[in-house]
Motif scaffolding. Structure first.
Motif, mmCIF file in Angstrom:
data_model
loop_
_atom_site.group_PDB
_atom_site.id
_atom_site.type_symbol
_atom_site.label_atom_id
_atom_site.label_comp_id
_atom_site.label_asym_id
_atom_site.label_seq_id
_atom_site.Cartn_x
_atom_site.Cartn_y
_atom_site.Cartn_z
ATOM 1 N N VAL A 133 0.847 -1.208 0.000
ATOM 2 C CA VAL A 133 0.000 0.000 0.000
ATOM 3 C C VAL A 133 0.869 1.239 0.000
ATOM 4 O O VAL A 133 0.644 2.192 -0.758
ATOM 5 N N ALA A 134 1.905 1.263 0.855
ATOM 6 C CA ALA A 134 2.777 2.440 0.933
ATOM 7 C C ALA A 134 3.498 2.659 -0.380
ATOM 8 O O ALA A 134 3.671 3.794 -0.850
ATOM 9 N N GLU A 135 3.927 1.551 -1.024
ATOM 10 C CA GLU A 135 4.624 1.676 -2.312
ATOM 11 C C GLU A 135 3.696 2.242 -3.373
ATOM 12 O O GLU A 135 4.095 3.104 -4.170
ATOM 13 N N ALA A 136 2.452 1.777 -3.367
ATOM 14 C CA ALA A 136 1.490 2.279 -4.365
ATOM 15 C C ALA A 136 1.178 3.753 -4.134
ATOM 16 O O ALA A 136 1.064 4.538 -5.095
ATOM 17 N N VAL A 137 1.062 4.148 -2.876
ATOM 18 C CA VAL A 137 0.789 5.561 -2.571
ATOM 19 C C VAL A 137 1.946 6.418 -3.010
ATOM 20 O O VAL A 137 1.782 7.527 -3.530
ATOM 21 N N THR A 196 3.878 6.078 -5.494
ATOM 22 C CA THR A 196 3.912 6.288 -6.950
ATOM 23 C C THR A 196 3.017 7.431 -7.390
ATOM 24 O O THR A 196 3.182 7.972 -8.488
ATOM 25 N N GLY A 197 2.010 7.824 -6.554
ATOM 26 C CA GLY A 197 1.114 8.937 -6.913
ATOM 27 C C GLY A 197 0.065 8.559 -7.940
ATOM 28 O O GLY A 197 -0.564 9.438 -8.556
ATOM 29 N N GLY A 198 -0.149 7.291 -8.138
ATOM 30 C CA GLY A 198 -1.150 6.889 -9.133
ATOM 31 C C GLY A 198 -2.559 7.281 -8.735
ATOM 32 O O GLY A 198 -3.357 7.721 -9.579
ATOM 33 N N GLY A 199 -2.876 7.113 -7.473
ATOM 34 C CA GLY A 199 -4.227 7.472 -7.025
ATOM 35 C C GLY A 199 -4.500 8.951 -7.176
ATOM 36 O O GLY A 199 -5.598 9.376 -7.566
ATOM 37 N N LYS A 200 -3.511 9.796 -6.887
ATOM 38 C CA LYS A 200 -3.706 11.248 -7.000
ATOM 39 C C LYS A 200 -3.953 11.642 -8.457
ATOM 40 O O LYS A 200 -4.799 12.479 -8.767
ATOM 41 N N ARG A 201 -3.173 11.002 -9.350
ATOM 42 C CA ARG A 201 -3.366 11.350 -10.767
ATOM 43 C C ARG A 201 -4.761 10.957 -11.231
ATOM 44 O O ARG A 201 -5.408 11.701 -11.980
ATOM 45 N N ARG A 202 -5.212 9.805 -10.800
ATOM 46 C CA ARG A 202 -6.556 9.383 -11.210
ATOM 47 C C ARG A 202 -7.609 10.338 -10.642
ATOM 48 O O ARG A 202 -8.565 10.694 -11.340
ATOM 49 N N PHE A 203 -7.441 10.777 -9.391
ATOM 50 C CA PHE A 203 -8.456 11.670 -8.790
ATOM 51 C C PHE A 203 -8.391 13.082 -9.390
ATOM 52 O O PHE A 203 -9.390 13.797 -9.438
ATOM 53 N N ASP A 204 -7.193 13.470 -9.872
ATOM 54 C CA ASP A 204 -7.109 14.771 -10.555
ATOM 55 C C ASP A 204 -7.959 14.779 -11.817
ATOM 56 O O ASP A 204 -8.496 15.818 -12.217
ATOM 57 N N LEU A 205 -8.094 13.621 -12.470
ATOM 58 C CA LEU A 205 -8.990 13.543 -13.635
ATOM 59 C C LEU A 205 -10.435 13.827 -13.215
ATOM 60 O O LEU A 205 -11.193 14.480 -13.941
ATOM 61 N N ILE A 206 -10.799 13.344 -12.009
ATOM 62 C CA ILE A 206 -12.157 13.620 -11.507
ATOM 63 C C ILE A 206 -12.315 15.109 -11.250
ATOM 64 O O ILE A 206 -13.345 15.721 -11.582
ATOM 65 N N ARG A 207 -11.277 15.729 -10.649
ATOM 66 C CA ARG A 207 -11.361 17.165 -10.381
ATOM 67 C C ARG A 207 -11.506 17.960 -11.673
ATOM 68 O O ARG A 207 -12.248 18.945 -11.748
ATOM 69 N N GLY A 208 -10.789 17.540 -12.701
ATOM 70 C CA GLY A 208 -10.933 18.236 -13.977
ATOM 71 C C GLY A 208 -12.341 18.121 -14.526
ATOM 72 O O GLY A 208 -12.908 19.099 -15.053
ATOM 73 N N ALA A 209 -12.914 16.919 -14.409
ATOM 74 C CA ALA A 209 -14.294 16.747 -14.883
ATOM 75 C C ALA A 209 -15.258 17.597 -14.064
ATOM 76 O O ALA A 209 -16.214 18.176 -14.600
ATOM 77 N N LEU A 210 -15.015 17.687 -12.721
ATOM 78 C CA LEU A 210 -15.865 18.534 -11.876
ATOM 79 C C LEU A 210 -15.747 19.999 -12.278
ATOM 80 O O LEU A 210 -16.729 20.762 -12.242
ATOM 81 N N GLY A 211 -14.548 20.428 -12.676
ATOM 82 C CA GLY A 211 -14.396 21.805 -13.137
ATOM 83 C C GLY A 211 -15.240 22.079 -14.370
ATOM 84 O O GLY A 211 -15.843 23.155 -14.503
ATOM 85 N N ARG A 212 -15.309 21.095 -15.265
ATOM 86 C CA ARG A 212 -16.140 21.285 -16.462
ATOM 87 C C ARG A 212 -17.627 21.306 -16.089
ATOM 88 O O ARG A 212 -18.430 21.995 -16.733
#
Length: 642
Positions: A143-147, A149-165
């Motif tokens: 879990v710590a290794e996956a965190v 890498t920042g993969g989860g943050k990048r995926r959630f940033d896509l959600i934030r971009g969609a929310l901005g639209r």
């Protein structure tokens, strides 16, 4: 004033015009209501839709953030409590998306919402669910290794971009709603302007008609009235058979009677001025003489006469006292009857104004109090609250010379005088009652304390000594308990009689509270005050108290003495020292006199100025410590009530 005859009354024409304007207003109002109501409803719907979209978007954003926050907490701690926001956020996300898709009407907003839904689903499937499995298996290193890498943050940033639209789409909806509001406002303003123009045109038409048919004739009537005001002889001619013609006839009748009414109003104004002046004078009068003087001045103006008199009834209502006489009236050395029978005056006997129209008429009821030689006589009783205070006699030379207006004026003046005198007597009676103890008839502390202050101030100026004696009845509580409170009241009254009988007229005794009394001795030094106190003690001891049929008892008193020549001129100091001496007398066995010692007086208090006693009328403190400081030692066996 000349005009063609009108056959239609103005009232009918005005009524028809008002009804027409009212109907026009109703129609215009109905049209405006429909138009404005539709516009307002459209604007309200647009604004509410924009507000709903904004609220649901905020809910959607909060739900997604709750999922991210809950997942992060679970990753860091492994505690199941952090999964609660995650699961609640999933449900809230779905509800918000459904509400937004139902409300949204623009294609870009719908696409943005679907993009948010897709990105959220991808985030959960590709990131959240695998992470939950790793934490559940306990593989925290993975879990710590996956965190890291920042993969989860990048995926959630896509959600934030969609929310901005989504926010951009909602902004477009809000701008469209605002634009529709502006268009609706312009439309409403156009409709209102048209309605105002139509109604104003109708009003102008009605106004022109009123000017031709009403304003011009009224203007001519006003011109005639103004000429009358300038003193020009005019005549109001009724040249029309309508309301304006009726008005002209009324004005002509008013012109015929205005002079008579003006004379009457002038006379009434003069009388009102006299009565107002009389009220002012009697309200400021300080004694009955000033009140009667103001009343006689009013009689001279309101009821002119050749002479008169004012007689006052004594308290026992068995004699009339001549207070004042003016003009040509009989006096006692001219054979006047004695005024020892108030009811000999018809005005007093009848309790109303009496008129003797002629002194020569054998059938006239004459006044024995005021014998009339010639002319006519008016007997005016002075009555206040059904109490007769006196009578006023007014004479005129001619027979039957008083008319009804004279009777009314005389009665009103007498009422003013009687009311003012009654108020003055009531105030004096209340002042006396407020300063007197009702049981003993002696002064009370409210009267006694200021009197002592004044006498001590005079003592400082003139060097005259003043003595203070404090008295307390010995064992008065036991006397009450043994013989009853009625006997105790009789003892207080007998005590007061004995004190009054032993004092000079210049001395003042007061009941200071309960069975405690105080005496002011003017021009008396300490030795003289002690002698007076001993005289009082003897008189009290020898006074029998009737406690029942053929049953008598005796009382005694303890007395404390202080004087300004020895103890200074401060009232509080004198009263305190006299009270201390009183308790010294009680400790010495009661029924005795004790004088305050000069050694108990502070050096600075012998010549001190007056002390302001805030709690005036209260008995000085008599606690054991106070008694010891005031004039002697403290006996613990002494009871506080004696």
């Amino acid at each position: 004033m000349h005009s063609t005859l009108e056959h239609r009354p103005i009232r009918r024409a005005l009524f028809a015009g008002v009804v027409g304007l009212a109907l026009l207003a109703v129609v215009i109002g109905a049209v405006l209501s429909v138009v404005i109501g539709g516009s307002v409803s459209h604007m309200r719907d647009a604004v509410e839709r924009a507000d709903t979209l904004a609220g649901e978007a905020a809910t959607l954003r909060s739900a997604l953030l709750d999922q991210e926050t809950g997942l992060r907490g679970y990753q860091l701690t492994g505690e199941d409590a952090f999964l609660q926001p995650y699961r609640v956020g999933i449900r809230a996300e779905q509800g918000a998306l459904d509400a937004l898709l139902v409300t949204a009407q623009s294609e870009p907003l719908v696409l943005a919402l679907r993009e948010v839904s897709q990105e959220a689903e991808d985030w959960r499937s590709s990131w959240a669910i695998p992470q939950l499995s790793l934490v559940a298996q306990g593989d925290l290193d993975a879990v710590a290794e996956a965190v890291a890498t920042g993969g989860g943050k990048r995926r959630f940033d896509l959600i934030r971009g969609a929310l901005g639209r989504v926010d951009l789409g909602i902004g477009e909806v809000r701008r469209a709603a605002i634009a529709s509001i502006g268009e609706a406002q312009q439309f409403v303003l156009v409709v209102i302007g048209a309605a105002v123009i139509i109604f104003a045109t109708a009003l102008l038409g009605g106004g022109w008609w009123m000017y031709r048919r009403i304003a011009q004739p009224l203007h001519r009537l006003v011109g005639t009235a103004e000429a009358l005001e300038r003193g020009v002889e005019v005549q109001f001619v009724a040249a029309r058979h309508d309301e304006i013609g009726t008005l002209a006839e009324t004005l002509e009748r008013m012109q015929q009677t205005i002079r008579q009414r003006y004379e009457t109003a002038t006379e009434l104004a003069d009388r009102s001025t006299v009565f107002n002046r009389l009220s002012e004078l009697v309200s400021y009068a300080g004694d009955e003489t000033a009140i009667i003087r103001a009343g006689t001045a009013a009689f001279e103006r309101l009821v002119p006469n050749r002479g008169g008199e004012v007689l006052l009834v004594n308290p026992s209502f068995d004699q009339l006292r001549v207070h004042s006489v003016w003009g040509d009236v009989p006096t006692s050395d001219q054979g006047r009857l004695a005024v020892d029978r108030p009811t000999a005056c018809p005005g007093i006997r009848r309790n109303t104004v009496h008129l003797t129209r002629s002194a020569l008429d054998a059938f006239s009821l004459t006044c024995e109090v005021h014998p009339l030689r010639s002319g006519s006589l008016l007997c005016v009783p002075m009555v206040s609250l059904n109490e007769i205070l006196g009578v006023i006699h007014l004479e005129r030379e001619a027979e039957d010379a008083f008319d009804d207006e004279d009777l009314r004026s005389a009665s009103r003046v007498a009422e003013h005088i009687a009311l003012a005198m009654a108020n003055l007597r009531l105030v004096r009676r209340m002042e006396t009652q407020a300063m007197t103890d009702p049981l003993t008839g002696l002064a009370n502390a409210r009267f006694f304390d200021p009197l002592v202050e004044r006498e001590l101030a005079s003592s400082r100026r003139e060097g005259r000594p003043v003595g203070i004696v404090m008295l307390d009845i010995d064992h008065f509580k036991q006397f009450n308990d043994s013989h009853g409170h009625p006997a105790g009241d009789e003892a207080l009254r007998a005590f007061a009689r004995a004190v009054r009988g032993s004092l000079r007229e210049t001395d003042t005794a007061a009941r200071y509270g309960g069975e405690e009394f105080a005496i002011l001795l003017r021009n008396t030094d300490l030795a003289g005050a002690v002698a007076v106190a001993e005289k009082l003690r003897t008189a009290i001891e020898l006074t029998p108290i009737e406690i029942g049929p053929n049953r008598f008892a005796r009382i005694s008193a303890s007395l404390g003495v202080a004087a300004s020549d020895t103890h200074g001129t401060d009232r509080m100091q004198l009263m305190r020292l006299a009270d201390g001496a009183l308790y010294e007398a009680k400790r010495g066995g009661r029924n005795r006199v004790a004088a305050a010692s000069a050694a108990t007086v502070p050096a600075e208090a012998k010549d001190a100025g007056p002390t302001r006693l805030k709690d005036r009328g209260k008995r000085p403190n008599t606690t054991p410590s106070r008694r010891a400081a005031a004039g002697g030692g403290f006996d613990p066996s002494e009871k506080p009530t004696v």
